[in-house]
Design an enzyme around this catalytic site. Structure first.
Site, PDB file in Angstrom:
ATOM      1  N   ALA A 235       0.817  -1.191  -0.020  1.00  0.00           N
ATOM      2  CA  ALA A 235       0.539  -0.095   0.057  1.00  0.00           C
ATOM      3  C   ALA A 235       0.914   1.264  -0.024  1.00  0.00           C
ATOM      4  CB  ALA A 235      -1.301   0.050   1.226  1.00  0.00           C
TER       5      ALA A 235
ATOM      6  N   HIS B  69      15.161   5.311  27.176  1.00  0.00           N
ATOM      7  CA  HIS B  69      15.717   4.509  28.158  1.00  0.00           C
ATOM      8  C   HIS B  69      14.230   4.347  29.084  1.00  0.00           C
ATOM      9  CE1 HIS B  69      16.848   0.608  30.808  1.00  0.00           C
ATOM     10  NE2 HIS B  69      17.175   1.770  31.655  1.00  0.00           N
TER      11      HIS B  69
HETATM   12  P1  FAD Z   1      -5.791  -1.863  -4.906  1.00  0.00           P
HETATM   13  O1  FAD Z   1      -5.688  -1.026  -3.543  1.00  0.00           O
HETATM   14  O2  FAD Z   1      -6.176  -2.936  -5.465  1.00  0.00           O
HETATM   15  O3  FAD Z   1      -7.468  -0.563  -5.281  1.00  0.00           O
HETATM   16  C1  FAD Z   1      -7.726  -0.528  -6.327  1.00  0.00           C
HETATM   17  C2  FAD Z   1      -9.093  -0.224  -6.675  1.00  0.00           C
HETATM   18  O4  FAD Z   1      -9.822   0.263  -8.005  1.00  0.00           O
HETATM   19  C3  FAD Z   1      -9.908  -1.256  -5.935  1.00  0.00           C
HETATM   20  O5  FAD Z   1     -11.475  -0.541  -5.038  1.00  0.00           O
HETATM   21  C4  FAD Z   1     -10.610  -1.666  -7.406  1.00  0.00           C
HETATM   22  O6  FAD Z   1     -12.356  -1.954  -7.396  1.00  0.00           O
HETATM   23  C5  FAD Z   1     -11.078  -0.614  -7.732  1.00  0.00           C
HETATM   24  N1  FAD Z   1     -11.044  -0.277  -9.726  1.00  0.00           N
HETATM   25  C6  FAD Z   1     -10.236  -1.792 -10.064  1.00  0.00           C
HETATM   26  N2  FAD Z   1     -10.864  -1.621 -11.481  1.00  0.00           N
HETATM   27  C7  FAD Z   1     -11.541  -0.509 -11.502  1.00  0.00           C
HETATM   28  C8  FAD Z   1     -12.125   0.060 -12.645  1.00  0.00           C
HETATM   29  N3  FAD Z   1     -12.429  -0.185 -13.892  1.00  0.00           N
HETATM   30  N4  FAD Z   1     -13.002   1.322 -12.762  1.00  0.00           N
HETATM   31  C9  FAD Z   1     -13.468   1.287 -11.277  1.00  0.00           C
HETATM   32  N5  FAD Z   1     -12.153   1.040 -10.237  1.00  0.00           N
HETATM   33  C10 FAD Z   1     -11.870  -0.413 -10.438  1.00  0.00           C
HETATM   34  N6  FAD Z   1       0.225  -4.017   2.098  1.00  0.00           N
HETATM   35  C11 FAD Z   1       0.965  -3.179   2.609  1.00  0.00           C
HETATM   36  O7  FAD Z   1       1.429  -2.119   2.405  1.00  0.00           O
HETATM   37  N7  FAD Z   1       0.540  -3.770   4.301  1.00  0.00           N
HETATM   38  C12 FAD Z   1      -0.079  -4.708   4.681  1.00  0.00           C
HETATM   39  O8  FAD Z   1      -0.307  -4.402   5.826  1.00  0.00           O
HETATM   40  C13 FAD Z   1      -1.127  -4.660   3.138  1.00  0.00           C
HETATM   41  N8  FAD Z   1      -1.235  -6.065   4.224  1.00  0.00           N
HETATM   42  C14 FAD Z   1      -2.654  -6.737   3.179  1.00  0.00           C
HETATM   43  C15 FAD Z   1      -3.344  -7.719   3.730  1.00  0.00           C
HETATM   44  C16 FAD Z   1      -3.999  -8.584   2.396  1.00  0.00           C
HETATM   45  C17 FAD Z   1      -5.168  -9.838   2.818  1.00  0.00           C
HETATM   46  C18 FAD Z   1      -3.613  -7.729   1.465  1.00  0.00           C
HETATM   47  C19 FAD Z   1      -4.358  -9.213   0.001  1.00  0.00           C
HETATM   48  C20 FAD Z   1      -2.914  -7.309   0.955  1.00  0.00           C
HETATM   49  C21 FAD Z   1      -1.853  -6.327   2.280  1.00  0.00           C
HETATM   50  N9  FAD Z   1      -1.746  -5.300   1.319  1.00  0.00           N
HETATM   51  C22 FAD Z   1      -0.426  -4.942   2.856  1.00  0.00           C
HETATM   52  C23 FAD Z   1      -1.280  -5.046   0.116  1.00  0.00           C
HETATM   53  C24 FAD Z   1      -1.819  -4.228  -0.055  1.00  0.00           C
HETATM   54  O9  FAD Z   1      -3.778  -4.318  -0.107  1.00  0.00           O
HETATM   55  C25 FAD Z   1      -1.666  -3.238  -1.901  1.00  0.00           C
HETATM   56  O10 FAD Z   1      -0.665  -3.223  -2.043  1.00  0.00           O
HETATM   57  C26 FAD Z   1      -2.282  -1.975  -2.551  1.00  0.00           C
HETATM   58  O11 FAD Z   1      -3.491  -1.817  -1.378  1.00  0.00           O
HETATM   59  C27 FAD Z   1      -2.090  -1.823  -3.511  1.00  0.00           C
HETATM   60  O12 FAD Z   1      -2.874  -0.856  -3.734  1.00  0.00           O
HETATM   61  P2  FAD Z   1      -3.520  -0.191  -4.923  1.00  0.00           P
HETATM   62  O13 FAD Z   1      -4.058   1.319  -5.441  1.00  0.00           O
HETATM   63  O14 FAD Z   1      -2.614  -0.614  -5.853  1.00  0.00           O
HETATM   64  O15 FAD Z   1      -4.686  -0.802  -5.359  1.00  0.00           O
END
Ligand code: FAD
Ligand code: NAI
Length: 475
Positions: free
Chosen positions: A330, A454
């Site tokens: 994230a 500490h």
């Molecule tokens: P995403 O968070 O996947 O968001 C993408 C969004 O785009 C979604 O809401 C989706 O619905 C939307 N979307 C997709 N296509 C379309 C479209 N065509 N039109 C409109 N909307 C669309 N990372 C960490 O750094 N720390 C953690 O503790 C951590 N824990 C995790 C635990 C789990 C169980 C999982 C599965 C992942 C975890 N991650 C963690 C990874 C993290 O969730 C991802 O790296 C992060 O969410 C990526 O962000 P993003 O914005 O690229 O995509």
């Protein structure tokens, strides 16, 4: 005429919503489109991270850790607990409430920053003189036009061939976060980050957990010494991890799931479980984006092809986060979002991949930044190492949590910090100091000479830095 925006962000996860906020701060007229729906069909921005990732997993890790402490460790502190039990429905409802607070927080931030939010799926229609036409398919359908497009559509869980997710018996991260009753036997495929975090949650709540991992080494990306220490702790907790396995046929039925697998010696085995979580990595999500309409190029992994600056094959189209190369984290997505918004404004946004921290929120926590000892060896870089065990740290003793260590790796000649690796209490928080130090190109000596409070766990960081020069004070 369609509504015109300077910047349209497709996807409202941590990459997308942060990019939208930064672009708005820089004076652009911004739209963000996100399709995630909450249980009532309403908008739930925040993406995987907020809805089925970082946030709900950490909520359940916290609740299950409280239970584990009360169950196994309060007695050491002279605290007696009678009638201890689990109200799983309440635990899950609390987790859902935490998720909702985050969804609502993002909707508030959109309003505060005057970002136009569209609930629905965004897809490319065509490009023209005014920019790119993006179709939004939500409750209604409309087309909006953006001069710049930032694609932040995230990733989805990878399924095993022949074992599609039904979220009843065969679970992705989504189903893994809402199992309605603690399974007696839980299987996980893949002992990566999700396997260990989700395995820990359900083990603490009483499930008998078996994790099947294809690779012969445990947590191959982690510093070997740290991974070994973590494995010892997980073994002690009763988390059964089988390495070097080959998973065969998976059968799902009324009574649960049966997994045929071969162990490292090549012996055929069967694992019978009530539920199976498949956590073997994630795939970039470009479903429904209609990338072909405008000729947006993907790479061989199906991710959107980008250069170091997150520029795609098309002018003024950018892509960030899980849908492009690099770690699926994230905070990496967020940093790319900020950098892209700044680049659109003509500034020089920058993401330093060498200082992206990693955290695995198990107990003990595992956190690291920079290079591992095995990477330094492989690259032939001369280095010095220093470690300090939490066993010799006063605060860790007072906490009753002395598992693990802090490890520093520094350049043999210049003493520049090349990597910091922690397994132990609050590693997720302790790693920040190392990230700051590495961003400022600090030496181990710099950390060793800084006054640390500490008693605090951070003294173990200082002592590990001292250990690089073989002059720990408390060990
Ligand atoms: P995403 O968070 O996947 O968001 C993408 C969004 O785009 C979604 O809401 C989706 O619905 C939307 N979307 C997709 N296509 C379309 C479209 N065509 N039109 C409109 N909307 C669309 N990372 C960490 O750094 N720390 C953690 O503790 C951590 N824990 C995790 C635990 C789990 C169980 C999982 C599965 C992942 C975890 N991650 C963690 C990874 C993290 O969730 C991802 O790296 C992060 O969410 C990526 O962000 P993003 O914005 O690229 O995509
Ligand atoms: P992962 O990449 O962390 O681990 C997948 C594991 O599955 C690997 O060890 C791999 O060797 C194994 N594997 C792959 N195919 C297999 C097979 N056929 N049989 C048995 N084992 C197999 O992926 P995971 O755990 O699914 O998580 C996805 C990503 O989500 C992570 O890489 C991370 O980027 C992110 N994430 C981050 C978290 C955090 O920052 N704390 C928490 C959870 C997820």
């Amino acid at each position: 005429m369609s509504k015109q925006f300077d910047v349209i962000v497709i996807g409202g996860g941590p990459g997308g919503y942060i990019a939208a906020i930064r672009a708005a701060q820089l004076g652009f007229n911004v739209a963000c489109i996100d399709e995630w729906k909450n249980g009532k069909g309403g908008p739930a921005p925040g993406g995987t991270c907020t809805n089925v990732g970082c946030i709900p997993s950490k909520a359940l890790l916290q609740s299950s850790e409280h239970y584990d402490q009360a169950n196994h460790h309060f007695a050491d502190h002279g605290i007696k607990v009678e009638g201890l039990g689990i109200d799983l429905a309440k635990m899950l409802a609390r987790k859902d409430q935490v998720v909702k607070q985050n969804n609502d927080g993002i909707l508030y931030l959109f309003k505060k920053n005057k970002i136009s939010f569209f609930h629905g799926r965004g897809s490319f229609e065509k490009s023209g003189d005014a920019g790119y036409d993006i179709k939004v398919a939500g409750a209604a359908e409309e087309t909006i036009t953006g001069k710049h497009i930032i694609v932040a559509t995230g990733s989805n869980a990878r399924a095993l061939p022949g074992a599609a997710f039904d979220e009843e018996n065969i679970l992705s991260n989504d189903g893994a976060l809402r199992i309605g009753a603690v399974p007696k036997k839980l299987g996980l495929i893949g002992s990566g980050v999700i396997g260990l975090e989700m395995g820990s949650v359900w083990r603490r709540l009483g499930a008998e957990v078996t994790v099947l991992e294809a690779l012969p080494t445990f947590l191959g990306a982690v510093d070997e010494q740290i991974a070994k220490e973590a494995k010892k702790a997980f073994d002690k907790q009763g988390l059964k991890i089988e390495l070097g396995v080959k998973v065969g046929e998976i059968k799902s039925g009324k009574n649960g799931v049966s997994v045929a697998w071969t162990n490292a010696k090549g012996e055929a085995q069967t694992l019978e479980v009530d539920k199976l979580i498949v956590s073997i990595g994630r795939v970039p999500n470009t479903i429904g984006l209609n990338a072909e309409a405008v000729g947006l190029k993907l790479d061989e992994r199906g991710a959107i092809a980008v250069d170091d600056d997150c520029k795609t094959s098309l002018p003024n189209v950018w892509a960030i986060g899980d849908v492009v190369r690099g770690p699926m984290l994230a905070h990496k997505a967020e940093e790319e979002g900020v950098a892209v918004a700044e680049r659109i404004a003509g500034q020089h946004g920058h993401v330093n991949f060498n200082t992206v921290p990693w955290v695995i929120y198990t107990s003990p926590e595992i956190a690291w930044v920079g290079q591992t000892e095995q990477q330094l060896k492989a690259s032939g870089r001369a280095y010095k190492a220093g470690t300090f065990p939490f066993l010799a740290n006063g605060r860790a003793r007072a906490l009753g949590d002395t598992t693990g260590m802090v490890k520093f790796l520094a350049d043999a000649a210049t003493d520049e910090i090349l990597g910091v690796h922690i397994v132990g209490p609050q590693a997720s928080e302790l790693i920040s100091e190392a990230v700051v130090a590495m961003e400022f190109k600090a030496s181990a000596e710099d950390i060793a000479r800084i006054c640390h409070a500490h008693p605090s766990l951070s003294e173990a960081t200082k002592e590990a830095a001292l250990a690089v020069d073989k002059r720990t004070l408390n060990f």
